[in-house]
Design a protein around this motif. Structure first.
Motif, PDB file in Angstrom:
ATOM      1  N   ARG B 207       0.834  -1.207   0.000  1.00  0.00           N
ATOM      2  CA  ARG B 207       0.000   0.000   0.000  1.00  0.00           C
ATOM      3  C   ARG B 207       0.863   1.248   0.000  1.00  0.00           C
ATOM      4  O   ARG B 207       0.599   2.212  -0.720  1.00  0.00           O
ATOM      5  N   ASP B 208       1.881   1.198   0.838  1.00  0.00           N
ATOM      6  CA  ASP B 208       2.761   2.353   0.945  1.00  0.00           C
ATOM      7  C   ASP B 208       3.436   2.634  -0.401  1.00  0.00           C
ATOM      8  O   ASP B 208       3.507   3.780  -0.851  1.00  0.00           O
ATOM      9  N   ARG B 211       0.889   3.990  -2.951  1.00  0.00           N
ATOM     10  CA  ARG B 211       0.496   5.360  -2.609  1.00  0.00           C
ATOM     11  C   ARG B 211       1.591   6.353  -3.027  1.00  0.00           C
ATOM     12  O   ARG B 211       1.333   7.380  -3.633  1.00  0.00           O
ATOM     13  N   ARG B 212       2.834   5.985  -2.700  1.00  0.00           N
ATOM     14  CA  ARG B 212       3.952   6.869  -3.048  1.00  0.00           C
ATOM     15  C   ARG B 212       4.060   7.072  -4.557  1.00  0.00           C
ATOM     16  O   ARG B 212       4.319   8.171  -5.049  1.00  0.00           O
ATOM     17  N   ASN B 215       1.481   9.438  -5.683  1.00  0.00           N
ATOM     18  CA  ASN B 215       1.779  10.810  -5.267  1.00  0.00           C
ATOM     19  C   ASN B 215       2.893  11.434  -6.103  1.00  0.00           C
ATOM     20  O   ASN B 215       2.861  12.613  -6.414  1.00  0.00           O
ATOM     21  N   SER B 227       1.937  17.299  -1.540  1.00  0.00           N
ATOM     22  CA  SER B 227       2.277  15.878  -1.594  1.00  0.00           C
ATOM     23  C   SER B 227       3.290  15.514  -0.524  1.00  0.00           C
ATOM     24  O   SER B 227       3.187  14.480   0.126  1.00  0.00           O
ATOM     25  N   ASP B 231       2.773  12.894   2.414  1.00  0.00           N
ATOM     26  CA  ASP B 231       3.664  11.742   2.590  1.00  0.00           C
ATOM     27  C   ASP B 231       4.246  11.728   4.004  1.00  0.00           C
ATOM     28  O   ASP B 231       4.363  10.685   4.640  1.00  0.00           O
TER      29      ASP B 231
ATOM     30  N   TRP C 509      -7.179   1.032  -1.667  1.00  0.00           N
ATOM     31  CA  TRP C 509      -6.717   1.821  -0.512  1.00  0.00           C
ATOM     32  C   TRP C 509      -5.754   2.923  -0.958  1.00  0.00           C
ATOM     33  O   TRP C 509      -5.871   4.077  -0.555  1.00  0.00           O
ATOM     34  N   SER C 510      -4.796   2.546  -1.802  1.00  0.00           N
ATOM     35  CA  SER C 510      -3.770   3.529  -2.181  1.00  0.00           C
ATOM     36  C   SER C 510      -4.395   4.685  -2.953  1.00  0.00           C
ATOM     37  O   SER C 510      -3.935   5.823  -2.844  1.00  0.00           O
ATOM     38  N   ALA C 513      -5.936   6.909  -0.388  1.00  0.00           N
ATOM     39  CA  ALA C 513      -4.935   7.541   0.473  1.00  0.00           C
ATOM     40  C   ALA C 513      -4.071   8.536  -0.292  1.00  0.00           C
ATOM     41  O   ALA C 513      -3.272   9.249   0.315  1.00  0.00           O
ATOM     42  N   SER C 514      -4.266   8.605  -1.598  1.00  0.00           N
ATOM     43  CA  SER C 514      -3.370   9.454  -2.390  1.00  0.00           C
ATOM     44  C   SER C 514      -3.679  10.936  -2.170  1.00  0.00           C
ATOM     45  O   SER C 514      -4.784  11.314  -1.825  1.00  0.00           O
TER      46      SER C 514
END
Lengths: 346, 428, 521
Positions: B207-208, B211-212, B215, B227, B231, C509-510, C513-514
């Motif tokens: 997930r991390d 997400r990164r 972003n 952003s 983060d 989820w991502s 969460a973005s």
């Protein structure tokens, strides 16, 4: 007797004092101060002149107690020293000194009815007894877990009663040093944030030894303490709480001193947020006081004169508080004082 | 006609952009973006400095603590006691601290400007600089800005306190919200700190990463601030999840908890020490309820031992762990209390002549700075305002308080009051 | 320079058949004339549909709404979407939430207040009337009496603290006039020359005699009589001065003298605790004097706030610091907005529509090519990213998952995670650790991601083609198709994962969460 006290006059002081007591002979008034001094007034003289003080203590002198028959005064200070004086001497000198009676602040003294023992209690959690003759230690009463604020003997001399800052009141057998029972005055205590607030501020037994009065306040907050001034009346034999007298609002705070008369009339003084002070006469069975005065600011002590008519209240000057710098006309920092208000019951 | 103290719209608007530009450097590594004169950067990198700031809210009485005047008119009932440094005495309410005196510097010459809580708390913690029409950061935010978060992954400014927790960005003033305090209330971890069972460690990692990646793509062509700030909070959240142990009081021995005291202050001081050990740059430990306008002496008789125990324990522990040389410890209030004892047997607010204690990083050991007169009513040596202390503390942390300036939208701002100076005798 | 721009505007209006130039054209002309630098191009349809749904429906568009808009080939489809959203039931609710957060700043909430705001939004109540009803709430009108909550919440006292009248004075000044006079309470403002102590005291004279009525069960405010001018003294000068009720830049209202007991038309009734009716009601005068076209602070404040709402930055910043030494970034634009808003009878919906139709509103939020992101000039060459409220976030998440039926129970936890603390205006995007932990670990939030019959995750898991999964997920959550790079990356991730359902949940989820999701960009 009518319960309508008339103010006789005020003796101004240049400093603050707290505990005041009249000598059993009726001639003198003594008051303990904030700089180790015990001040003395001649009540027989014109305008009650102040006499040479009893010097030598340190810090605050809160404990004052007289020998029932001899002209002896026992005093104790917040540095742990206990002294015995020939109080009527022109230049009073200690008869004896017990330099380290306690570790630090001695809160209260009481003399046994037979005049043999003087009892003391203090911040070191200890309750002790000393010979009035030479100041030698006699008994120690162990069991309090916190700062012991006040104590008194029963009229028959068999018991010593002590109360601490959590509202724990213990009844000690004087000779065996056993704690025979406890009175629950925990309603006079609260823990606020990280402060222990309240505690037993004064203890008194009536002359018959039937009723124990425990004075203090029911606290609602620490810091700028707020508490409803309260007197709890217990049956001394059974420990049963018989009456709870709530004597004001939260800003009136603590009952600082009280007298329990033979007719069970409670005479109490209170001191609350600056400016708030009360003198109250109330019967235990009444809802309302017979007399209430809130004219004086911050009353800390009340002493009956042996004549049974006069009494004196230690109060505080008005306007005693304030944040920040306040100077007098000469640029000096202003301190407070404790006017002594004399009253007569008519 | 423009008032030089008042910023134009350009200042206000560009602030966000500059913050945005600075955010990457500052939040990522120990950057010094936004400082006009980063002359000390090299020095700072040598050894990591930290701060433990103990805030005694409401006003501890100097006469019942650091500057006793026993047996004087306003001195109160308590005695003075000897300490581990010959010739220096403290109130008898500080027996354990007295044994640590050889680590401490006590300042008895504080003379500050505000006697109200509402303004005073912020004024003192912001260093009471000259009014330039901007809201200065609290000391914690300032240190977070100037020293950065280090590489602990934890936020640089943590506030341990009774009551509620949360993020208190108001502390940061013009530095911008990311320099605010992350507050932990009642020794509790923040809500939602525990990973859900249904989510595996691998899921968390995936997930991390996803997400990164999103972003990074989103940030192209846009101001980086949003952003990066976003983060950053996820990074902190993850570190906190990994460091749940910090809040696990059960893992601490009973003996250690007893040493600090089983009360809010003892608990928070212990948590504060653990936060320092975990690498947090600035830890504020807060005690409330010291505004003893009434019953001051019984109040301090109850309050002071709790402070004494926790404070002496943390000094001793930091010393034993070899941390004290790099952790600046400060214990203070917004003002002292009046010498005059009021009718409620209390003391009121007194900024005229009061005290604080400090220790550690760069601070001289075992001395008293300044003095008050015999009755403790006024300072009887050079007076020191909070600005002098800010100069001294910054210097102790290796930050030149004169050369270093904030850059607020191009508006250079001194980090401490320009008319004050370092208290030399306080420094090693 | 201002003069030449004004001339340009006059020229424009004259040249295009007087007065009938739509406001949005005028706005774009003014901004274009002021900057030579290249602007961001008009944003693409996907960004536009998301932006305008967030602004006017308070949520992102559902996947089918986005798809329909993208597929629409009508050249006027943007205007049509704006108009249909403004006409929908969702717009009044969005405006209600916007006004609530603006006026109450998370101080508290009340159903009567919400009813008042909703009704006002549904009727498109003119701004001046709305403000009048708040400043002098009528307890006899069941429809508008909830407006009193603005006062009553601020008149509550906590513990032993007195009622925070200075805070109330400050909020009246800040929210209705754009002036923060708090620092002028005890002396003239130290660094805003225009703000004088009399400005604070004059406003205080209007609202300082109010109290919460205890005789009724709904929010209602009572007034004690103001019998004399307020006396005040600067802590610096110690010269006593007086003022009656007075608006900043206004004249002091004379305080009539009444004999003791003659202040009331209907005297208060102590027994029933009714407050009585005053002959001289300062709230009534406040409501008459403040919300007026001639009151420049009043008109500038509202257009600046509505501009900020749509454009992400005020022409005057901070929003509550209008004064002569803090001029607007675009003075003639602010003047134009205020004049036109007055001409259109303070029509909120009209102004929002005009703003949405500008090119300025419709620009992309990425900076134009070759221009660094760190521009410090507020020239509106690119759209400003805007914070989403907790209400917008909650509704958007559930719109994406297709579970709006779960909104009620989730709203409180979203508010707790994403709203600011009371009194802290929600202006900037301030991500918090608390919110991050909520997104990572909160049970209520996690439930939105779990597959349930018919919801987004369920549909995605049941879609065998991973490419389609990614297309659908991005359309539903980010309201756009994936780039090819994104598509490949996500597909590779999903197909490479042993547990496909878990992988899809991680992707969902991502996206939530973005940074992209939690901003209006």
């Amino acid at each position: 007797m009518m319960l309508d006290p008339q103010e006789l006059g005020v003796v101004e002081t240049d400093r603050q004092v707290h505990a005041a007591r009249c000598s059993p002979c009726g001639q003198y008034l003594f008051a303990g101060g904030f700089e180790g001094e015990v001040r003395r007034w001649d009540l027989d003289g014109e305008d009650s002149p102040e006499l040479q003080p009893l010097a030598g203590h340190h810090g605050w002198v809160q404990g004052l107690a007289f020998h029932p028959t001899e002209k002896r005064l026992f005093t104790a200070d917040s540095w742990g020293e206990l002294r015995c004086w020939d109080y009527a001497a022109d230049e009073p000198a200690p008869c004896w000194i017990q330099e380290s009676a306690h570790d630090g602040w001695i809160r209260c003294l009481a003399v046994s009815p037979d005049g043999k023992l003087v009892a003391s209690c203090g911040r070191d959690r200890r309750v002790r007894n000393w010979s009035t003759v030479d100041g030698k230690p006699q008994y120690e009463y162990t069991g309090h877990e916190h700062d012991v604020y006040n104590l008194t003997f029963s009229p028959d001399g068999k018991f010593l009663v002590s109360g601490d800052d959590r509202g724990v009141v213990k009844k000690w057998n004087v000779l065996t040093a056993e704690c025979e029972s406890e009175f629950d005055a925990s309603s006079l205590y609260a823990y606020h944030r990280i402060q222990d607030v309240g505690g037993v501020r004064v203890l008194a037994l009536d002359a018959a030894g039937k009723t124990l009065a425990v004075g203090g306040g029911k606290p609602s907050r620490g810091g700028t303490v707020q508490a409803v001034p309260t007197v709890l009346l217990f049956d001394f034999a059974t420990g049963e709480l018989q009456h709870t007298l709530e004597l004001g609002k939260p800003q009136d705070c603590y009952v600082h001193d009280l007298v329990l008369r033979p007719d069970n009339l409670v005479i109490a003084v209170t001191s609350g947020t600056p400016g708030n002070g009360q003198i109250i006469f109330q019967r235990p069975t009444d809802e309302e006081p017979l007399f209430r005065s809130n004219k004086l600011a911050n009353c800390h002590s009340i002493a009956l004169h042996p004549d049974g008519r006069r009494f004196v209240v230690v109060a505080t000057n008005k306007g005693s508080n304030g944040n920040g710098r306040r100077l007098d006309a000469d640029g000096n920092y202003i301190g407070n004082s404790s006017p002594l208000h004399w009253f007569e019951l008519t | 006609m423009t008032n030089p103290r008042c910023k134009t719209w350009e200042h206000h608007l560009s602030r966000r952009h500059l913050l945005g530009a600075a955010a990457g450097a500052t939040l990522g590594a120990a950057g010094l973006g936004g400082l006009l004169h980063p002359a000390v950067a090299g020095e700072l990198k040598q050894k990591r400095k930290q701060v433990l700031f103990i805030w005694i809210d409401g006003g501890m009485s100097q006469l019942e603590s650091w500057d006793p005047k026993p047996n004087t008119r306003f001195g109160g009932p308590f005695r003075a006691i000897s300490t581990s440094v010959p010739g220096i005495q403290l109130s008898e309410l500080l027996p354990q601290t007295a044994r640590q005196m050889h680590h401490l510097a006590v300042v008895r010459s504080l003379h500050t400007q505000d006697n109200s809580h509402s303004a005073g708390v912020a004024r003192i913690q912001r260093g009471d600089p000259k009014d330039r029409g901007v809201t200065y950061p609290y000391f914690g935010s300032a240190v977070a800005r100037l020293l950065g978060p280090g590489n602990s992954g934890l936020p640089p400014y943590v506030w341990v306190k009774p009551g509620s927790g949360g993020f208190k960005h108001q502390d940061a003033g013009f530095l911008g919200p990311q320099y605010g305090a992350l507050a932990f209330g009642d020794g509790q971890p923040p809500e939602n700190l525990v990973k859900r069972n249904a989510v595996s460690d691998q899921d968390l990692e995936d997930r991390d990463r996803l997400r990164r990646s999103l972003n990074q793509r989103y940030a192209v062509g846009r101001p980086p601030r949003n952003s990066e700030a976003n983060d950053y909070v996820f990074d902190v959240a993850q570190t906190l999840m990994q460091r749940r142990d910090l809040f696990d009081m059960e893992s601490i021995t009973a003996r250690e908890r007893d040493r600090y005291g089983r009360n809010d202050l003892g608990r928070d001081m212990l948590l504060g020490r653990r936060m320092l050990e975990a690498g947090v740059t600035f830890v504020k430990v807060n005690s409330y309820g010291w505004d003893t306008h009434g019953d001051n002496f019984n109040g301090h008789a109850s309050l002071m031992p709790k402070f004494d125990q926790a404070f002496a324990a943390v000094i001793e522990d930091l010393h034993q762990r070899g941390m004290l040389d790099d952790v600046l410890v400060i214990a203070m209030s917004e003002f002292g209390r009046t010498p005059r004892i009021n009718g409620h047997v209390g003391r009121d607010h007194w900024p005229e002549a009061w005290s604080l204690a400090m220790a550690g990083c760069g601070i001289q050991k075992g001395l008293v700075i300044g003095k008050t007169n015999d009755t403790g009513t006024f300072v009887d040596s050079e007076e020191h305002d909070i600005g002098h202390l800010f100069h001294t503390w910054f210097r102790a942390l290796g930050i030149d308080p004169v050369k270093t300036e904030y850059n607020n939208d191009g508006q250079p701002l001194p980090i401490a009051h320009d008319d004050c100076h370092v208290i030399q005798e306080a420094l090693i | 320079m201002f003069r030449s721009l004004t001339c340009l505007w006059l020229f424009l209006t004259a040249a295009t058949a007087v007065a009938e130039t739509p406001l949005h054209v005028g706005i774009d002309a003014l901004l274009e004339a002021q900057s030579d630098a290249p602007c961001s191009p008009c944003t693409d349809d996907a960004s536009f549909v998301r932006r305008v749904y967030l602004d006017f429906a308070g949520r992102i568009p559902a996947a089918n709404e986005t798809a329909a808009f993208l597929a629409d080939s009508d050249e006027h489809k943007r205007r049509q979407l704006v108009d249909s959203l403004l006409a929908s039931d969702e717009f009044p609710r969005r405006l209600q939430q916007l006004l609530h957060v603006m006026f109450m700043e998370r101080l508290g909430d009340h159903e009567d207040w919400q009813a008042f705001l909703l009704k006002a939004a549904q009727e498109n109540k003119p701004w001046d009337q709305l403000v009048r009803e708040i400043l002098n709430p009528d307890p006899e009108s069941p429809e508008t009496r909830g407006a009193a909550f603005f006062y009553t919440k601020r008149l509550e006292n906590y513990g032993q603290n007195p009622v925070d009248y200075p805070g109330l004075v400050r909020d009246v000044g800040r929210l209705f006039l754009g002036v923060d006079v708090q620092c002028a309470q005890c002396h003239d403002h130290l660094f805003v020359d225009e703000y004088k102590q009399v400005d604070f005291q004059g406003l205080f004279a209007f609202v300082g005699n109010t109290f919460i009525r205890r005789d009724v069960s709904f929010p209602a405010v009572g007034e004690n009589p103001l019998t004399a001018e307020l006396e005040f003294t600067s802590v610096f000068e110690q010269v006593p001065r007086q003022t009656g009720p007075r608006l900043p830049r206004g004249m002091s209202v004379a305080v009539p003298e009444f004999a003791k007991g003659e202040e009331y038309l209907t005297p208060p009734d102590k027994k029933n605790k009714t407050p009585g009716v005053l002959k001289f009601s300062t709230l009534k005068i406040l409501a008459e004097q403040l919300p007026r076209a001639e009151n420049e602070l009043f008109t500038n404040n509202v257009v600046n706030r509505l501009w900020w709402t749509m454009m992400g930055r005020g022409l005057v910043e901070p929003l509550d610091l209008h004064h002569v030494d803090n001029p607007p970034s675009h003075p003639e634009l602010l003047e134009l907005l205020a004049d036109e808003f007055v001409k259109h009878q303070f029509d909120i919906r009209w102004l929002l529509r005009e703003l949405a139709l500008t090119q300025t509103y419709q620009r992309g939020s990425a900076m134009p090519e070759g221009h660094a992101a760190a521009s410090t000039i507020p020239d509106y060459r690119a759209a400003v990213e805007r914070r989403l409220s907790a209400e917008q976030l909650a509704r958007s998440v559930l719109t994406a998952t297709g579970e709006l039926d779960r909104l009620e129970p989730l709203t409180a936890s979203f508010t707790a995670a994403f709203a600011n603390t009371p009194r802290d205006p929600e202006l900037e995007f301030v991500p918090s650790v608390k919110a991050a932990l909520f997104v990572m670990n909160d049970d209520a939030f996690a439930e939105c991601l779990e597959p349930r019959e018919g919801n987004l995750t369920d549909q995605l898991i049941k879609t065998p083609d991973s490419g389609k999964v990614v297309d659908q997920a991005l359309l539903a959550i980010l309201s756009r198709p994936p780039t090819s790079e994104e598509r490949d990356e996500f597909v590779e991730y999903i197909d490479g994962h042993a547990d496909r359902a878990a992988a899809i949940q991680n992707v969902v989820w991502s996206l939530f969460a973005s940074t992209e999701f939690c901003l209006n960009h």
